[in-house]
Each structure stands twice: as structure tokens, then as C-alpha cells.
Design a protein around this motif. Structure first.
Motif, short mmCIF file in Angstrom:
data_model
loop_
_atom_site.label_atom_id
_atom_site.label_comp_id
_atom_site.label_asym_id
_atom_site.label_seq_id
_atom_site.Cartn_x
_atom_site.Cartn_y
_atom_site.Cartn_z
N GLN A 44 -144.48 57.06 34.69
CA GLN A 44 -143.87 55.86 35.22
C GLN A 44 -144.35 54.61 34.32
O GLN A 44 -145.52 54.67 34.03
CB GLN A 44 -143.81 55.77 36.61
CG GLN A 44 -145.28 55.26 37.27
CD GLN A 44 -146.15 56.70 37.42
OE1 GLN A 44 -145.66 57.79 36.91
NE2 GLN A 44 -147.14 56.76 38.23
N ASN A 45 -143.36 53.49 34.25
CA ASN A 45 -144.01 52.21 33.63
C ASN A 45 -144.72 51.37 34.80
O ASN A 45 -145.72 50.81 34.22
CB ASN A 45 -142.80 51.44 33.38
CG ASN A 45 -142.03 52.20 32.41
OD1 ASN A 45 -140.64 51.78 32.06
ND2 ASN A 45 -142.28 52.88 31.33
N HIS A 90 -139.57 52.35 36.49
CA HIS A 90 -139.33 53.07 35.00
C HIS A 90 -138.02 52.67 34.45
O HIS A 90 -137.07 52.15 35.15
CB HIS A 90 -139.47 54.79 35.33
CG HIS A 90 -139.52 55.17 33.98
ND1 HIS A 90 -140.87 55.32 33.30
CD2 HIS A 90 -138.44 55.63 32.99
CE1 HIS A 90 -140.69 55.94 32.21
NE2 HIS A 90 -139.31 56.04 32.13
#
Length: 285
Positions: free
Chosen positions: A56-57, A12
């Protein structure tokens, strides 16, 4: 393995700043798990991802068997959180704060007196939060986290800035929750807290897990940090590697009657963290 929580390769970032980089950890049901790291290491961001407050990324996180990005109201009611912003209403009384959260969690108000007695706040039940000490506010925030009889508690530095007596009382409460089968995810940079409470820990530095496991096992892996600290009668401190090489200089100090005290300094989570990152756990990133 019966896991309450799993995180796999969590990444993230905010803009160009990468806060978490491929964080992987597993938390067993009914254990106290400690995430250790200095302020700014990414601990709070990870908690927000694990509790479904933030997506989250990259990577995957699972809580109570569900993708944390898809937690339902049912799963959320099984989670208790105590974050650094406390989440209390300053103008409301202690009892009314808990009544408000009881309504949100669909918990009967009849449980509130017992919780306040257990947390040591029953006598202050009609006191406005703004009139409480920091220690009492922390207890109330913990009571808020406990009110829904959660399956898992997320506690973000619950004893930061508290006196030793209040800290000990909160530790006792957490161990009681563990006995009841509750899983506790604890973030802290207090090493004595982690070593006395946690079954497993993970060391987080600059957004990455740099080591993890049972606290005593981690320390044993870095036994080369074992030192002898010799205090001479003139006040000078001498640090020697705890091994054969220390025998000759120690013999000379003793023969010359120069020694005031000798202490063995075994590796701790703090010294291990410094060895791995070059920074103490109280440092800011």
C-alpha cells in the motif's frame, strides 16, 4: 477481540488515480466478511494488499498477526486465494492442477481425491481444464484455494456469472469451511449472497468504506427507505412512504377498488448502497 485481519487507513493509487482512500476494517477469526461494491471500486486491489501481493501507499495492514508487507512463506501457506483470473493451467487435467498447487503448498497428494469429491469434480479428475464449463472451473479454483487447509480464504467474486445451482453449492462449501473455523474474506456485488453468508459487511464506494456492520443492522439504520409498492388493476405502480402519510391515499385506492396488490419493500443492502452513492452495486465506476 481476536482478529485474523486488520486494515487501518489503507491508501493506494496508480499514478494520479486514487484507488483506495483511508480504508479501515477488522475481520474476526472464523467469520465470513463481505466487502461489497461495484466493479472498479477497489476490491481486488485491497485483496492484493491484504495478501501481501501489493504494498500500500499508506496505512497499515495486518494478517495473522503479521504486517502484510512482511508475510513469510509460513504465513502464505495459511492463505487460500480465489481471484478472478482463476489461476488454472488450461492444458493440465483437474487432478494435475491440484497436484501442482499441492507441491507448492507442501501438501501430500493424498488429500486431492477427497477435495475433488467434496467439490463435485472427482469424476472429471482426468479432464483438461480447457474442456471444463465456467462453473466447473470456478469449483476447481475454489478447490485450489482449499488445498492447503488455509486459516483464511480470500475469494474475489467466486460466484460471478454462475447459475443458481452452482452458486448454491459453492455457498454450502463456504459455510462448511466456516464450521471448521476458517475465516473467509469475500468480495461480491451480489446482495442476496452477502445477506445469506456474511456475518459482517463493509460497503466500498469510490475507494472508501461508506458503511459497515451486520447486514440486518445496516438495513435497519436506513429504515426511512421502507416503501409500500401498490400495483393498481390497470398495471400502474404507486410507491408510497411506509408511514402515516400513506394511509389516506391507500384508503382512497382501496375504496375505489383499484388495488391489485400491495407489497412492503424493506431496505436492502442494494437500496442502502444506492441511497449512499447514487449508484447500484452492478454499476461500473
Amino acid at each position: 477481540m481476536n482478529y485474523t485481519l486488520k486494515a487501518e487507513q489503507i491508501c493506494h493509487g496508480f499514478g494520479r488515480h486514487q484507488v483506495l482512500d483511508k480504508v479501515t476494517l477488522h475481520v474476526e477469526r472464523g467469520e465470513i466478511f463481505g466487502l461489497l461494491g461495484p466493479s472498479g471500486a477497489g476490491k481486488t486491489t485491497l485483496i492484493k494488499i491484504l495478501t501481501g501481493q501489493l504494498a500500500q501507499n499508506g496505512g497499515y495492514a495486518e494478517l495473522l498477526g503479521k504486517d502484510t508487507r512482511k508475510l513469510s512463506a509460513v504465513e502464505h501457506r495459511q492463505i487460500g486465494t480465489m481471484m478472478d483470473n482463476l489461476g488454472l493451467y488450461e492444458r493440465l487435467s483437474v487432478r494435475n492442477n491440484l497436484s501442482f498447487y499441492a507441491d507448492i503448498s507442501r501438501v501430500p497428494h493424498s488429500v486431492i481425491p477427497e477435495i475433488l469429491k467434496n467439490i463435485g469434480l472427482y469424476e472429471a479428475r482426468n479432464t483438461a481444464v480447457c474442456k471444463l464449463s465456467k462453473g466447473m472451473k470456478n469449483r476447481l479454483s475454489l478447490a485450489r484455494a482449499l488445498i492447503n487447509n488455509a486459516s483464511i480464504l480470500f475469494l474475489d467474486e467466486p460466484t460471478a456469472g454462475l447459475d443458481p445451482v452452482t452458486t448454491k453449492e459453492i455457498h454450502h462449501m463456504l459455510l462448511e469451511q466456516k464450521k471448521k473455523g476458517c475465516t473467509i474474506f469475500l468480495t461480491t456485488h451480489n446482495m442476496s449472497e452477502a445477506q445469506s453468508l456474511c456475518d459482517h459487511v463493509a460497503l466500498l464506494g469510490k475507494g472508501s468504506i461508506i458503511d459497515g456492520g451486520i447486514p440486518a443492522d445496516i438495513c435497519r439504520r436506513y429504515n426511512h427507505l421502507n416503501r409500500l409498492e401498490i400495483t393498481l388493476k390497470n398495471g400502474e405502480k404507486i410507491i408510497l412512504e411506509n408511514g402515516i402519510a400513506a394511509a389516506l391515499p391507500m384508503k382512497e385506492y382501496l375504496e375505489q377498488d383499484m388495488v391489485s396488490s400491495i407489497h412492503s419493500t424493506e431496505p436492502t443492502l442494494e437500496t442502502v448502497f444506492i441511497e449512499l452513492t447514487g449508484k447500484g452495486l452492478n454499476a461500473h465506476e
